[in-house]
Structure formats: C-alpha cells, structure tokens
Design a protein around this motif. Structure first.
Motif, PDB file in Angstrom:
ATOM      1  N   LYS A 106       0.827  -1.209   0.000  1.00  0.00           N
ATOM      2  CA  LYS A 106       0.000   0.000   0.000  1.00  0.00           C
ATOM      3  C   LYS A 106       0.861   1.259   0.000  1.00  0.00           C
ATOM      4  N   ASN A 110       0.724   3.568  -3.099  1.00  0.00           N
ATOM      5  CA  ASN A 110       0.134   4.841  -2.649  1.00  0.00           C
ATOM      6  C   ASN A 110      -1.053   5.272  -3.504  1.00  0.00           C
ATOM      7  N   ARG A 111      -1.968   4.354  -3.714  1.00  0.00           N
ATOM      8  CA  ARG A 111      -3.184   4.673  -4.487  1.00  0.00           C
ATOM      9  C   ARG A 111      -4.268   5.198  -3.557  1.00  0.00           C
ATOM     10  N   PRO A 112      -4.904   6.331  -3.885  1.00  0.00           N
ATOM     11  CA  PRO A 112      -5.951   6.871  -3.016  1.00  0.00           C
ATOM     12  C   PRO A 112      -7.217   6.018  -3.049  1.00  0.00           C
ATOM     13  N   GLN A 128      -4.169   3.711   2.271  1.00  0.00           N
ATOM     14  CA  GLN A 128      -4.096   3.602   0.814  1.00  0.00           C
ATOM     15  C   GLN A 128      -4.956   2.438   0.323  1.00  0.00           C
TER      16      GLN A 128
END
Length: 220
Positions: A106, A110-112, A128
């Motif tokens: 995660k 680092n994807r919202p 994340q």
C-alpha cells in the motif's frame, strides 16, 4: 515420476502467471489510477442499495478490521493449540503477517481510496487503496483454514465441512463487500487476491514441508 515433473511445471507456470499478473496490474494502476473498469464495477455493485445489504456487507468485512482480525486469528490459533494441533496453531498465527505484506505494498503504490461523489461511501477508511488488505487477509487466513480442514481428518467431518464452507463463503463475499461499501476499486480486490494466492501458496509449502519432516522423525 514423469507425472510429478509435469505437475511441477504446471504449478510453476500458474505461479509465474500470478506473479506476472500482479506486476502488470500494479504498473497499470500506477499509470492509470482511475479507470473506466473500476468505476463501472462500483456503479454496478452499488446500483441496488438498501439498509439490509449495507449491514450485511459491513458484517462480511468485520473480520478484516481490528479487533475482528486479531480475535479470529488468536481464537483459532488457541483452539488448535488446546486440541493439541500445535503446529497448526503456529501457522494460523502466522497468517496475521498478511497485514504487514498489505501495508508495505500500500505504501509503495500509494493509491488513493474511492471518494464521493464518484462512488457511494458506506464505510469510510483512510489507508491507501491498493491492494485490498481485507482480501489479502481473507484469502490467506480462511484459505489456510480450508486447507487444514481437508488435511486434518481427525477433526469431526461435520465440523470440517462447516468451517470450510463458511471460510469459502467469506472468501467469495469479501471482494463484493469491499467494492459495495466504497472502500476499494475492483482492481484493488483483484490485486489483493493475486498477491495473497502467492502468500497462501508459500504458507502451505512450509506447512507441508514441516509435516514431512515430522513424519521422517517419527519413523526413526
């Protein structure tokens, strides 16, 4: 001997395909963090909304949140230990490490998370998004329980069937739960499933190797 050789080739091919699939999926997410496929899946699953379904999906996800995840791992490990399945208790406890695997990936990706008004957020979370930690945990923990229920013939048959069926149901339901609740995109749960298949495979390999070592010791 020839059959075992082909069997190893098949296993290696499947594992390689899973690894490649996860790598490709991760790259696509890094390049295209928002995709039409993700949005379409979320819209389809959230199309039929009602309070009962909201509560059901929250219940399905409960085992993946703290303290739910800690309770099921510790309680399961304790039960195996009490009934003298000490090696199994240790391996069940190790499944908790899936949380560490999830957290590391995660942070790297680092994807919202999905946000309103793009999707309906039933249960808000702040970490994340990729991969789904719930799917990671469910596949490795409940998947390993299914393996144990198949392996441990000394456990009453009806108990093994019940535990395996419940575990399979939760593994099947958790991806839909996470998307319906607005906590994840489709590619998040797919990534979690692929990554945790690899983790479950490694866990099972170590478990069966330990079984083989114990059997050799018993024969001496």
């Amino acid at each position: 001997m020839i059959f075992k050789k082909y069997q190893r080739h098949i296993v290696n091919f499947v594992l390689g395909s899973i690894c490649l699939g996860f790598v490709v999926l991760t790259i696509l997410i890094l390049i295209f963090p928002h995709s039409f496929v993700d949005l379409k899946f979320s819209q389809e699953l959230q199309e039929h909304q009602n309070p009962f379904l909201d509560s059901t999906m929250k219940l399905v996800s409960w085992f993946g949140y703290f303290p739910g995840s800690a309770i099921v791992v510790l309680l399961s490990a304790l039960l195996f230990f009490i009934f003298n399945y000490r090696k199994e208790a240790l391996f069940v406890f190790i499944t908790a490490a899936s949380g560490l695997v999830s957290s590391i990936v995660k942070v790297l990706v680092n994807r919202p998370r999905p946000t309103q008004p793009t999707v309906r957020i039933v249960q808000k979370v702040y970490e994340q998004s990729f991969p789904s930690g719930h799917v990671l945990f469910y596949v490795v923990f409940f998947g390993f329980l299914i393996v144990l229920m198949y392996q441990l013939k000394t456990i009453p048959k009806m108990m093994r069937i019940f535990v395996a069926a419940l575990s399979a149901l939760l593994i099947f339901a958790i991806p839909f739960s996470r998307i319906y609740l607005g906590a994840h995109w489709f590619t998040d749960v797919l990534g979690g499933f692929l990554l945790e298949l690899l983790c479950l495979y490694l866990l099972c390999i170590f478990y069966f190797r330990q079984n083989a070592v114990n059997e050799r010791k018993a024969k001496r």
